[in-house]
Design a protein around this motif. Sequence first.
Motif, PDB file in Angstrom:
ATOM      1  N   GLU A  75       0.808  -1.223   0.000  1.00 45.88           N
ATOM      2  CA  GLU A  75       0.000   0.000   0.000  1.00 45.88           C
ATOM      3  C   GLU A  75       0.843   1.276   0.000  1.00 45.88           C
ATOM      4  O   GLU A  75       0.335   2.337  -0.335  1.00 45.88           O
ATOM      5  N   VAL A  76       2.124   1.192   0.380  1.00 49.33           N
ATOM      6  CA  VAL A  76       2.959   2.400   0.386  1.00 49.33           C
ATOM      7  C   VAL A  76       3.844   2.507  -0.864  1.00 49.33           C
ATOM      8  O   VAL A  76       4.506   3.517  -1.053  1.00 49.33           O
ATOM      9  N   LEU A  77       3.856   1.470  -1.670  1.00 52.21           N
ATOM     10  CA  LEU A  77       4.657   1.504  -2.892  1.00 52.21           C
ATOM     11  C   LEU A  77       4.055   2.495  -3.871  1.00 52.21           C
ATOM     12  O   LEU A  77       2.843   2.672  -3.887  1.00 52.21           O
ATOM     13  N   PRO A  78       4.835   3.189  -4.664  1.00 57.07           N
ATOM     14  CA  PRO A  78       6.248   2.967  -4.971  1.00 57.07           C
ATOM     15  C   PRO A  78       7.219   3.714  -4.058  1.00 57.07           C
ATOM     16  O   PRO A  78       8.374   3.901  -4.415  1.00 57.07           O
ATOM     17  N   SER A  79       6.764   4.149  -2.890  1.00 55.58           N
ATOM     18  CA  SER A  79       7.665   4.855  -1.978  1.00 55.58           C
ATOM     19  C   SER A  79       8.861   3.994  -1.599  1.00 55.58           C
ATOM     20  O   SER A  79       8.786   2.768  -1.579  1.00 55.58           O
ATOM     21  N   VAL A  80       9.939   4.666  -1.269  1.00 56.37           N
ATOM     22  CA  VAL A  80      11.137   4.027  -0.741  1.00 56.37           C
ATOM     23  C   VAL A  80      11.111   4.215   0.772  1.00 56.37           C
ATOM     24  O   VAL A  80      10.744   5.279   1.274  1.00 56.37           O
ATOM     25  N   ALA A  81      11.485   3.181   1.509  1.00 55.27           N
ATOM     26  CA  ALA A  81      11.471   3.242   2.968  1.00 55.27           C
ATOM     27  C   ALA A  81      12.875   3.444   3.516  1.00 55.27           C
ATOM     28  O   ALA A  81      13.838   2.884   2.996  1.00 55.27           O
ATOM     29  N   ILE A  82      12.963   4.244   4.564  1.00 55.71           N
ATOM     30  CA  ILE A  82      14.205   4.392   5.311  1.00 55.71           C
ATOM     31  C   ILE A  82      14.069   3.579   6.588  1.00 55.71           C
ATOM     32  O   ILE A  82      12.989   3.523   7.191  1.00 55.71           O
ATOM     33  N   SER A  83      15.144   2.909   6.963  1.00 55.74           N
ATOM     34  CA  SER A  83      15.099   2.099   8.177  1.00 55.74           C
ATOM     35  C   SER A  83      16.466   2.077   8.838  1.00 55.74           C
ATOM     36  O   SER A  83      17.461   2.499   8.259  1.00 55.74           O
ATOM     37  N   GLU A  89       9.923   6.037  16.336  1.00 59.62           N
ATOM     38  CA  GLU A  89       8.995   7.144  16.084  1.00 59.62           C
ATOM     39  C   GLU A  89       9.725   8.477  16.265  1.00 59.62           C
ATOM     40  O   GLU A  89       9.539   9.404  15.475  1.00 59.62           O
ATOM     41  N   ASN A  90      10.554   8.571  17.299  1.00 57.94           N
ATOM     42  CA  ASN A  90      11.308   9.803  17.550  1.00 57.94           C
ATOM     43  C   ASN A  90      12.283  10.103  16.421  1.00 57.94           C
ATOM     44  O   ASN A  90      12.436  11.261  16.024  1.00 57.94           O
ATOM     45  N   VAL A  91      12.954   9.088  15.906  1.00 55.35           N
ATOM     46  CA  VAL A  91      13.876   9.297  14.787  1.00 55.35           C
ATOM     47  C   VAL A  91      13.096   9.814  13.577  1.00 55.35           C
ATOM     48  O   VAL A  91      13.519  10.769  12.919  1.00 55.35           O
ATOM     49  N   SER A  92      11.947   9.216  13.296  1.00 55.17           N
ATOM     50  CA  SER A  92      11.134   9.666  12.153  1.00 55.17           C
ATOM     51  C   SER A  92      10.764  11.140  12.303  1.00 55.17           C
ATOM     52  O   SER A  92      10.853  11.915  11.341  1.00 55.17           O
ATOM     53  N   ARG A  93      10.369  11.538  13.498  1.00 57.76           N
ATOM     54  CA  ARG A  93      10.013  12.947  13.719  1.00 57.76           C
ATOM     55  C   ARG A  93      11.219  13.864  13.565  1.00 57.76           C
ATOM     56  O   ARG A  93      11.112  14.944  12.991  1.00 57.76           O
ATOM     57  N   LYS A  94      12.380  13.436  14.069  1.00 61.56           N
ATOM     58  CA  LYS A  94      13.594  14.246  13.933  1.00 61.56           C
ATOM     59  C   LYS A  94      13.972  14.449  12.465  1.00 61.56           C
ATOM     60  O   LYS A  94      14.597  15.450  12.123  1.00 61.56           O
ATOM     61  N   LEU A  95      13.601  13.511  11.613  1.00 58.50           N
ATOM     62  CA  LEU A  95      13.877  13.622  10.176  1.00 58.50           C
ATOM     63  C   LEU A  95      12.917  14.588   9.490  1.00 58.50           C
ATOM     64  O   LEU A  95      13.073  14.873   8.306  1.00 58.50           O
ATOM     65  N   GLY A  96      11.925  15.073  10.218  1.00 59.80           N
ATOM     66  CA  GLY A  96      10.935  15.963   9.627  1.00 59.80           C
ATOM     67  C   GLY A  96       9.792  15.219   8.959  1.00 59.80           C
ATOM     68  O   GLY A  96       8.986  15.820   8.240  1.00 59.80           O
ATOM     69  N   MET A  97       9.708  13.921   9.190  1.00 62.54           N
ATOM     70  CA  MET A  97       8.631  13.121   8.610  1.00 62.54           C
ATOM     71  C   MET A  97       7.345  13.367   9.398  1.00 62.54           C
ATOM     72  O   MET A  97       7.385  13.600  10.603  1.00 62.54           O
ATOM     73  N   THR A  98       6.240  13.296   8.708  1.00 57.84           N
ATOM     74  CA  THR A  98       4.951  13.487   9.355  1.00 57.84           C
ATOM     75  C   THR A  98       4.130  12.209   9.274  1.00 57.84           C
ATOM     76  O   THR A  98       4.243  11.449   8.303  1.00 57.84           O
ATOM     77  N   PRO A  99       3.307  11.963  10.292  1.00 54.83           N
ATOM     78  CA  PRO A  99       2.462  10.764  10.262  1.00 54.83           C
ATOM     79  C   PRO A  99       1.542  10.793   9.043  1.00 54.83           C
ATOM     80  O   PRO A  99       0.940  11.821   8.740  1.00 54.83           O
ATOM     81  N   GLU A 100       1.485   9.678   8.344  1.00 59.17           N
ATOM     82  CA  GLU A 100       0.656   9.596   7.153  1.00 59.17           C
ATOM     83  C   GLU A 100      -0.538   8.667   7.357  1.00 59.17           C
ATOM     84  O   GLU A 100      -1.629   8.949   6.912  1.00 59.17           O
ATOM     85  N   ARG A 101      -0.289   7.535   7.995  1.00 56.52           N
ATOM     86  CA  ARG A 101      -1.372   6.571   8.192  1.00 56.52           C
ATOM     87  C   ARG A 101      -0.996   5.535   9.232  1.00 56.52           C
ATOM     88  O   ARG A 101       0.175   5.360   9.549  1.00 56.52           O
ATOM     89  N   GLN A 102      -2.011   4.864   9.726  1.00 56.28           N
ATOM     90  CA  GLN A 102      -1.829   3.671  10.527  1.00 56.28           C
ATOM     91  C   GLN A 102      -2.372   2.510   9.714  1.00 56.28           C
ATOM     92  O   GLN A 102      -3.360   2.659   8.995  1.00 56.28           O
ATOM     93  N   THR A 103      -1.713   1.401   9.804  1.00 58.42           N
ATOM     94  CA  THR A 103      -2.128   0.220   9.062  1.00 58.42           C
ATOM     95  C   THR A 103      -1.716  -1.000   9.879  1.00 58.42           C
ATOM     96  O   THR A 103      -1.221  -0.861  10.997  1.00 58.42           O
ATOM     97  N   ALA A 104      -1.916  -2.165   9.333  1.00 58.07           N
ATOM     98  CA  ALA A 104      -1.516  -3.397  10.017  1.00 58.07           C
ATOM     99  C   ALA A 104      -0.498  -4.131   9.158  1.00 58.07           C
ATOM    100  O   ALA A 104      -0.565  -4.101   7.922  1.00 58.07           O
ATOM    101  N   HIS A 105       0.432  -4.791   9.835  1.00 58.94           N
ATOM    102  CA  HIS A 105       1.396  -5.623   9.111  1.00 58.94           C
ATOM    103  C   HIS A 105       0.617  -6.733   8.414  1.00 58.94           C
ATOM    104  O   HIS A 105      -0.169  -7.430   9.054  1.00 58.94           O
ATOM    105  N   PRO A 106       0.804  -6.907   7.098  1.00 55.11           N
ATOM    106  CA  PRO A 106      -0.002  -7.865   6.352  1.00 55.11           C
ATOM    107  C   PRO A 106       0.216  -9.331   6.749  1.00 55.11           C
ATOM    108  O   PRO A 106      -0.649 -10.164   6.508  1.00 55.11           O
ATOM    109  N   VAL A 107       1.348  -9.641   7.362  1.00 52.27           N
ATOM    110  CA  VAL A 107       1.620 -11.023   7.756  1.00 52.27           C
ATOM    111  C   VAL A 107       1.343 -11.226   9.243  1.00 52.27           C
ATOM    112  O   VAL A 107       0.659 -12.173   9.639  1.00 52.27           O
ATOM    113  N   TYR A 108       1.858 -10.321  10.088  1.00 55.09           N
ATOM    114  CA  TYR A 108       1.799 -10.529  11.533  1.00 55.09           C
ATOM    115  C   TYR A 108       0.623  -9.823  12.199  1.00 55.09           C
ATOM    116  O   TYR A 108       0.304 -10.114  13.348  1.00 55.09           O
TER     117      TYR A 108
END
Length: 177
Positions: free
Chosen positions: A89-97, A142-161
Motif C-alpha cells: 500500500e505504500v509503494l512505490p515509496s522508498v522506505a528508510i530504516s 517514532e522519535n527518529v522519524s520525527r527528527k527527520l521531519g517526517m509526518t504521520p501519514e497513516r496507521q495500518t496493520a502488518h499484512p503477515v503478523y
Amino acid sequence: MTEIRTPRLLLRRWLDDDLVPMADINADPQVMRWVDDGSVLDLEHTAEAIERWKEEWDEEGFGLFAVELLASGELVGFTGLSLPEFLPEVLPSVAISWRLGSQFWGQGYASEAAQATLEFALQDRGIDRVVSINRMGDDASENVSRKLGMTPERQTAHPVYGFPLHVHAIDLTEFVG
C-alpha cells in the motif's frame, strides 16, 4: 563505492568482516523485538540478509548502509533505503530504516545516520518521497522519524503478523537538509 561520512559515522557498503558483528546485533532479542515477529536471526540468516542488501544496491542503486563508528571502526548496525515490498500500500515509496546494536542506543547515532541517508535519497538519488514504517509502540523509531521531519501519514496493520504500524512520510518539497 558509495560512502557517506557524518561527524561520528561512516555509512558504507557491506564488507565480509561485518557478518559476525551484524549477526550479534540480530541475535539480540532487545534489538529484534520490533522487527517482524520479534525472532532473532542467527549467523546463517544474517549472511543471507546481507547478501540481499548487497543485491538491492546493485539492482536499485540504493540499499542498506553498514554503519561504523569513525573513531573505532566498530560496526554500529545499519541505516538505509529499501523497497517496502511487504507493505504494497505504500509503494512505490522508498522506505528508510535503521537497526543498531543496543549498546549504541540513546547516543543519537540512528538520527545522525538516518539524516545523512535521507539527504542521500532526496538529493543524490533523486527519490522524491521517503517513508518510515514503525511498529506501534516503538517510541525510539517514532522519535527518529520525527527528527527527520517526517509526518504521520497513516496507521495500518502488518499484512503477515497483524500488528499495528505507523507510516511516516516526507517528500522533496518538505525536506530541509
